[in-house]
Design a protein around this motif. Structure first.
Motif, mmCIF file in Angstrom:
data_model
loop_
_atom_site.group_PDB
_atom_site.id
_atom_site.type_symbol
_atom_site.label_atom_id
_atom_site.label_comp_id
_atom_site.label_asym_id
_atom_site.label_seq_id
_atom_site.Cartn_x
_atom_site.Cartn_y
_atom_site.Cartn_z
ATOM 1 N N LYS A 1 0.833 -1.209 0.000
ATOM 2 C CA LYS A 1 0.000 0.000 0.000
ATOM 3 C C LYS A 1 0.869 1.262 0.000
ATOM 4 C CE LYS A 1 -3.650 2.004 2.822
ATOM 5 N NZ LYS A 1 -2.869 2.938 3.655
ATOM 6 N N GLU A 2 1.907 1.254 0.842
ATOM 7 C CA GLU A 2 2.791 2.433 0.920
ATOM 8 C C GLU A 2 3.535 2.657 -0.401
ATOM 9 O OE1 GLU A 2 4.577 2.346 5.319
ATOM 10 O OE2 GLU A 2 4.261 0.375 4.427
ATOM 11 N N VAL A 3 3.910 1.561 -1.040
ATOM 12 C CA VAL A 3 4.617 1.678 -2.322
ATOM 13 C C VAL A 3 3.659 2.222 -3.385
ATOM 14 C CG1 VAL A 3 5.820 0.405 -4.142
ATOM 15 C CG2 VAL A 3 6.233 -0.174 -1.742
ATOM 16 N N ILE A 4 2.444 1.696 -3.394
ATOM 17 C CA ILE A 4 1.453 2.148 -4.388
ATOM 18 C C ILE A 4 1.188 3.647 -4.214
ATOM 19 C CG2 ILE A 4 -0.999 1.911 -5.067
ATOM 20 C CD1 ILE A 4 -0.555 -1.184 -4.451
ATOM 21 N N GLU A 5 1.124 4.104 -2.966
ATOM 22 C CA GLU A 5 0.904 5.544 -2.707
ATOM 23 C C GLU A 5 2.058 6.386 -3.263
ATOM 24 O OE1 GLU A 5 -1.689 4.939 1.356
ATOM 25 O OE2 GLU A 5 0.324 5.805 1.532
ATOM 26 N N GLN A 6 3.281 5.938 -3.032
ATOM 27 C CA GLN A 6 4.446 6.690 -3.540
ATOM 28 C C GLN A 6 4.476 6.678 -5.064
ATOM 29 O OE1 GLN A 6 6.056 8.829 -2.328
ATOM 30 N NE2 GLN A 6 7.095 8.383 -0.405
ATOM 31 N N LYS A 7 4.122 5.531 -5.631
ATOM 32 C CA LYS A 7 4.115 5.438 -7.102
ATOM 33 C C LYS A 7 3.061 6.384 -7.683
ATOM 34 C CE LYS A 7 5.842 0.949 -8.458
ATOM 35 N NZ LYS A 7 5.712 0.447 -9.767
ATOM 36 N N ALA A 8 1.929 6.495 -6.994
ATOM 37 C CA ALA A 8 0.864 7.387 -7.473
ATOM 38 C C ALA A 8 1.322 8.847 -7.385
ATOM 39 C CB ALA A 8 -0.409 7.167 -6.654
ATOM 40 N N ALA A 9 2.095 9.160 -6.335
ATOM 41 C CA ALA A 9 2.593 10.530 -6.173
ATOM 42 C C ALA A 9 3.717 10.840 -7.164
ATOM 43 C CB ALA A 9 3.079 10.736 -4.734
ATOM 44 N N HIS A 10 4.402 9.808 -7.653
ATOM 45 C CA HIS A 10 5.536 9.990 -8.595
ATOM 46 C C HIS A 10 5.356 9.012 -9.752
ATOM 47 C CE1 HIS A 10 7.652 12.344 -5.483
ATOM 48 N NE2 HIS A 10 7.152 11.454 -4.640
ATOM 49 N N PRO A 11 4.372 9.281 -10.606
ATOM 50 C CA PRO A 11 4.018 8.288 -11.639
ATOM 51 C C PRO A 11 5.131 7.939 -12.625
ATOM 52 C CG PRO A 11 2.750 10.327 -11.889
ATOM 53 C CD PRO A 11 3.515 10.468 -10.636
ATOM 54 N N ASP A 12 6.125 8.826 -12.798
ATOM 55 C CA ASP A 12 7.206 8.513 -13.757
ATOM 56 C C ASP A 12 8.416 7.861 -13.085
ATOM 57 O OD1 ASP A 12 5.727 9.601 -15.819
ATOM 58 O OD2 ASP A 12 6.465 11.635 -15.385
ATOM 59 N N ALA A 13 8.334 7.704 -11.784
ATOM 60 C CA ALA A 13 9.524 7.223 -11.059
ATOM 61 C C ALA A 13 9.764 5.734 -11.267
ATOM 62 C CB ALA A 13 9.366 7.515 -9.569
ATOM 63 N N MET A 14 11.053 5.383 -11.269
ATOM 64 C CA MET A 14 11.427 3.960 -11.238
ATOM 65 C C MET A 14 11.376 3.543 -9.761
ATOM 66 S SD MET A 14 15.167 2.605 -12.358
ATOM 67 C CE MET A 14 16.209 2.364 -10.946
ATOM 68 N N LEU B 1 6.059 -5.173 -7.061
ATOM 69 C CA LEU B 1 5.816 -3.815 -7.585
ATOM 70 C C LEU B 1 7.097 -3.139 -8.074
ATOM 71 C CD1 LEU B 1 3.448 -2.604 -4.711
ATOM 72 C CD2 LEU B 1 2.761 -3.021 -7.085
ATOM 73 N N ALA B 2 8.231 -3.781 -7.814
ATOM 74 C CA ALA B 2 9.522 -3.143 -8.111
ATOM 75 C C ALA B 2 9.935 -3.343 -9.565
ATOM 76 C CB ALA B 2 10.598 -3.700 -7.187
ATOM 77 N N ASP B 3 10.576 -2.301 -10.136
ATOM 78 C CA ASP B 3 11.180 -2.460 -11.466
ATOM 79 C C ASP B 3 12.435 -3.312 -11.337
ATOM 80 O OD1 ASP B 3 9.435 -0.654 -13.037
ATOM 81 O OD2 ASP B 3 10.147 0.831 -11.604
ATOM 82 N N TYR B 4 13.139 -3.172 -10.200
ATOM 83 C CA TYR B 4 14.353 -3.956 -9.957
ATOM 84 C C TYR B 4 14.455 -4.306 -8.474
ATOM 85 C CZ TYR B 4 15.763 -1.964 -14.433
ATOM 86 O OH TYR B 4 15.802 -1.580 -15.738
ATOM 87 N N ALA B 5 15.007 -5.503 -8.209
ATOM 88 C CA ALA B 5 15.376 -5.867 -6.837
ATOM 89 C C ALA B 5 16.895 -6.003 -6.847
ATOM 90 C CB ALA B 5 14.735 -7.189 -6.448
ATOM 91 N N ALA B 6 17.557 -5.382 -5.893
ATOM 92 C CA ALA B 6 19.025 -5.409 -5.908
ATOM 93 C C ALA B 6 19.591 -5.121 -4.526
ATOM 94 C CB ALA B 6 19.553 -4.361 -6.896
ATOM 95 N N SER B 7 20.855 -5.504 -4.350
ATOM 96 C CA SER B 7 21.582 -5.170 -3.118
ATOM 97 C C SER B 7 21.780 -3.657 -3.073
ATOM 98 C CB SER B 7 22.959 -5.850 -3.124
ATOM 99 O OG SER B 7 23.831 -5.159 -4.003
ATOM 100 N N THR B 8 22.304 -3.153 -1.985
ATOM 101 C CA THR B 8 22.455 -1.696 -1.876
ATOM 102 C C THR B 8 23.378 -1.152 -2.979
ATOM 103 O OG1 THR B 8 24.176 -2.024 -0.180
ATOM 104 C CG2 THR B 8 21.948 -1.584 0.592
ATOM 105 N N SER B 9 24.495 -1.839 -3.232
ATOM 106 C CA SER B 9 25.388 -1.340 -4.297
ATOM 107 C C SER B 9 24.810 -1.618 -5.676
ATOM 108 C CB SER B 9 26.790 -1.929 -4.154
ATOM 109 O OG SER B 9 27.405 -1.356 -3.030
ATOM 110 N N GLY B 10 24.007 -2.672 -5.787
ATOM 111 C CA GLY B 10 23.296 -2.924 -7.049
ATOM 112 C C GLY B 10 22.371 -1.751 -7.358
ATOM 113 N N MET B 11 21.728 -1.212 -6.328
ATOM 114 C CA MET B 11 20.835 -0.057 -6.522
ATOM 115 C C MET B 11 21.613 1.176 -6.946
ATOM 116 S SD MET B 11 17.973 -0.178 -3.574
ATOM 117 C CE MET B 11 17.768 -1.695 -2.716
ATOM 118 N N LEU B 12 22.820 1.347 -6.410
ATOM 119 C CA LEU B 12 23.649 2.495 -6.808
ATOM 120 C C LEU B 12 23.986 2.401 -8.294
ATOM 121 C CD1 LEU B 12 25.773 2.491 -3.595
ATOM 122 C CD2 LEU B 12 24.732 4.560 -4.501
ATOM 123 N N LYS B 13 24.270 1.186 -8.736
ATOM 124 C CA LYS B 13 24.606 0.974 -10.146
ATOM 125 C C LYS B 13 23.371 1.256 -11.019
ATOM 126 C CE LYS B 13 26.776 -2.675 -12.947
ATOM 127 N NZ LYS B 13 25.764 -3.453 -13.663
#
Ligand code: 13P
Ligand code: SF4
Length: 305
Positions: free
Chosen positions: A180-193, A207-219
């Motif tokens: 629910k919290e993710v859906i709310e943020q996505k609605a507030a930022h419709p173009d966001a990854m 709901l995620a475009d990507y799942a990754a480790s912390t450094s994977g997310m930085l990349k």
């Protein structure tokens, strides 16, 4: 005052030949002073290859303990000795031995967020950066995966030809985020990854475009064309994300704070360097040698991507 503190730290680092490592969730001022900031896999590899006399690990207990196991001859310091990972403590040696008996023939994969004793009874360790490849590297068709049920389920979704038995552990910081919290943020930022750590619940990862480790997310953040990115992990990662991507906007979840990762301040770093005996991590034998086998195998497996 703060400059004085930093100067003292820098002087001791040089004088004592210290490698200063910090996890991506550490406080900004700690990250900014470290030689390397990274995810669990990167920092483990650096610890295993270092020729420094002392490794100063700004992170939580299992991270410094893993560095000690990988480099047993070095002095490894944890600035806040009570900075633990509650999830790592959700699996203990006795329960693991009992569970192994119930699943003869199953290989045991333990997430690096675990105690040395649990690692000692494991076939191999993994981090969130290489869990999929670690499981794929095994001949066994049945895998006992501990302690994180969410990382276990995520890995199972990527490795369909093996049965993964998840341990009932979880990270309260990541498991607390719901769809629910993710859906709310996505609605507030419709173009966001939206990118999320695999310690999050399945409903969030779906709901995620990507799942990754912390450094994977930085990349991912660096490589993405998205100007807005929603970040499903501990809020400390935002510091590096913003520093490395000044033209992008990062939207975190303010409740995702790991109190243990935030315990370490620069004054604790100085204290550890001045009082090494109080901060030194010890791992007794035979636990150390047994756990080292599982960790050495882990650092040899490449990242998922
Ligand atoms: P990483 O290995 O992705 O850095 O994560 C460690 C951790 O503790 C996540 O909560
Ligand atoms: Fe442990 Fe979660 Fe903190 Fe990571 S964020 S160190 S898994 S409690």
């Amino acid at each position: 005052m703060i400059e004085n503190l930093k100067q003292k730290i820098e002087m001791l680092i040089k004088e004592k030949n210290v490698l200063f490592l910090a996890h991506n969730y550490q406080r900004p001022e700690v990250q900014d002073m470290a030689h390397h900031v990274g995810d669990s896999l990167e920092l483990s590899i650096l610890a295993s290859k270092s020729d420094a006399d002392i490794i100063l690990f700004a992170g939580v207990h299992f991270m410094a303990e893993s560095a000690k196991i990988l480099s047993p001859d070095k002095l490894v310091l944890l600035p806040k000795i009570d900075a633990g990972c509650p999830m790592a403590d959700m699996a203990d040696e006795e329960s693991l031995i009992a569970t192994k008996k119930k699943h003869p023939g199953a290989a045991v994969v333990s997430y690096v967020n675990s105690t040395a004793k649990v690692k000692a009874h494991s076939d191999i360790c993994c981090t969130s950066a290489n869990a999929v490849r670690v499981v794929q590297s095994l001949d066994a068709k049945k895998i006992l995966f501990l302690p994180d049920r969410n990382l276990a389920m995520y890995t199972a979704s990527k490795v369909r030809d093996k049965e993964i038995i998840p341990w009932p552990g979880y990270c309260s910081v990541h498991d607390n985020l719901d769809a629910k919290e993710v859906i709310e943020q996505k609605a507030a930022h419709p173009d966001a990854m939206f990118m999320a750590h695999p310690e999050c619940r399945q409903e969030v990862l779906e709901l995620a475009d990507y799942a990754a480790s912390t450094s994977g997310m930085l990349k991912l953040a660096k490589e993405s064309d998205s100007k807005e990115i929603i970040v499903g992990t501990e809020i400390g990662l935002i510091h590096r994300l913003e520093k490395e991507n000044p033209t992008k906007e990062f939207i975190g979840f303010r409740k995702m704070v790991c109190a243990n990762m935030k315990k370490t301040g620069l004054d604790d770093i100085l204290h550890a360097l001045e009082n090494v005996d109080e901060h030194a991590i010890q791992v007794p034998e035979p636990t150390l040698s047994m756990a080292k086998k599982a960790l050495d195998k882990m650092v040899a497996v490449p990242r998922n991507f």
